[in-house]
Write an enzyme that holds these catalytic residues in place. Sequence first.
Site, short mmCIF file in Angstrom:
data_model
loop_
_atom_site.label_atom_id
_atom_site.label_comp_id
_atom_site.label_asym_id
_atom_site.label_seq_id
_atom_site.Cartn_x
_atom_site.Cartn_y
_atom_site.Cartn_z
N HIS A 1 0.80 -1.23 0.00
CA HIS A 1 0.00 0.00 0.00
C HIS A 1 0.84 1.29 0.00
CE1 HIS A 1 -0.03 -0.24 4.71
NE2 HIS A 1 0.99 0.47 4.29
N HIS B 1 9.78 -3.87 4.83
CA HIS B 1 10.24 -2.47 4.88
C HIS B 1 10.43 -2.03 6.32
CE1 HIS B 1 5.81 -1.92 5.05
NE2 HIS B 1 5.90 -0.63 5.19
N GLU C 1 3.25 -5.48 8.93
CA GLU C 1 1.98 -5.28 8.21
C GLU C 1 1.52 -6.56 7.51
OE1 GLU C 1 2.22 -0.48 7.17
OE2 GLU C 1 2.67 -1.90 5.57
C1 DHB Z 1 6.13 3.73 3.23
C2 DHB Z 1 5.54 2.48 3.30
C3 DHB Z 1 4.42 2.27 4.12
O1 DHB Z 1 3.81 1.07 4.28
C4 DHB Z 1 3.87 3.32 4.79
O2 DHB Z 1 2.75 3.09 5.47
C5 DHB Z 1 4.47 4.57 4.75
C6 DHB Z 1 5.60 4.77 3.94
C7 DHB Z 1 7.32 3.98 2.37
O3 DHB Z 1 7.78 3.08 1.66
O4 DHB Z 1 7.83 5.09 2.35
FE FE Z 2 2.16 1.16 5.88
#
Ligand code: DHB
Ligand code: FE
Length: 285
Positions: free
Chosen positions: A12, A193, A240
Amino acid sequence: MASITASVYTSHVPAIGAALDLGKTHEPYWQKVFSGYDFSKQWLKANTPDVIFLVYNDHANAFSLEIIPTFAIGTAAEFTPADEGWGPRPVPKVIGHPELASHIAQSVIQDDFDLTIVNRMDVDHGLTVPLSLMCGKTEAWPCPVIPFAVNVVQYPVPSGQRCFRLGQAIRRAIESYDEPLKVQVWGTGGMSHQLQGPRAGLINREFDNAFLDRLIADPQGLSKMPHVDYVREAGSEGIELVMWLIARGAMADVAGGKPPKVVHRFYHVPASNTAVGHLILENPR
Ligand code: DHB
Ligand code: FE
C-alpha cells in the site's frame, strides 16, 4: 447466501498513490511498479464483486495513540479519504455496505473476536492505495467496500495466528449472510520495509518470496511465525504482512475446500522504501 470468490493481496506504499495522483505512472521508476497491476485491473473489471472486504491498517490518521482498536470494522454508509498532511487524495469516497458489515460484526463478535464498530472514519493510504492499484484512476470505486482496520502500528499487535483464525471467522460470517453477494477479501500492507532506526531501508527479497510461497501453499504453517521473525527478517513495518493472513484465512481450502487458483503473482523492488508484492487467489467455483 453470500460467498467469497477471491482474495487479493497487495502493498500500500503511499508514494504509489502520489505517483498516480501526480501523473507519474509512466516514469521508468513507477512504470515497473504499475506494470505488475495491468493484469489485475483487467481481472477486477472481469470479476467485479458485489462487495470488497478490505483488510488494511490505519497510520494514525483515523485513530491516534488516544484510542487503538486492535480490529475495527467500518459499518458506515460512506468513508472519506483522509487528509494525511498534504490534503486528502483526489480519489472517490468509499461507499460502504452497512448491512453486510453489521452482519459480519454480529457473527465475528459472537465467534469470540472482539471488534471495534466504527460508524465514522476517514480512510488513509492503507485503504486507498490498494484500490488505486487495482482500479487505476477512476470517478467511482467499482463496488461497495467494507474497511477493516488492524492495529499493526502500536504494540501489542495481533499475532499471525490470531489474524489467520479471524479470517476463518470472517468467512463463516460472510457465508451466513442471506443474500447471494459475491465478496472478495483483500489483505493489504507490507512487504518487507523499515522506515525508522539504524535498519531504515531494509528490504529482504528472499523472505518476501518465501512468504508468498508459503501464503499460497502453507498458510497454516506460516500463521505460526512469531512477530520477532517478521521484525528481524522483514523490518519493523514488515509486520503489516500479518494482515495478509486474515484474507488467506477466509479462503475455502482452510475450511476443507479445494486449494485456490493462483491467477496472478508479482514482486518488485523498490517502490519508495519497500518491496511491492501482489497476489490474486481465486476460490474454485
Ligand atoms: C512507506 C511504506 C508504508 O507502508 C507506509 O505506510 C508509509 C511509507 C514507504 O515506503 O515510504
Ligand atoms: Fe504502511
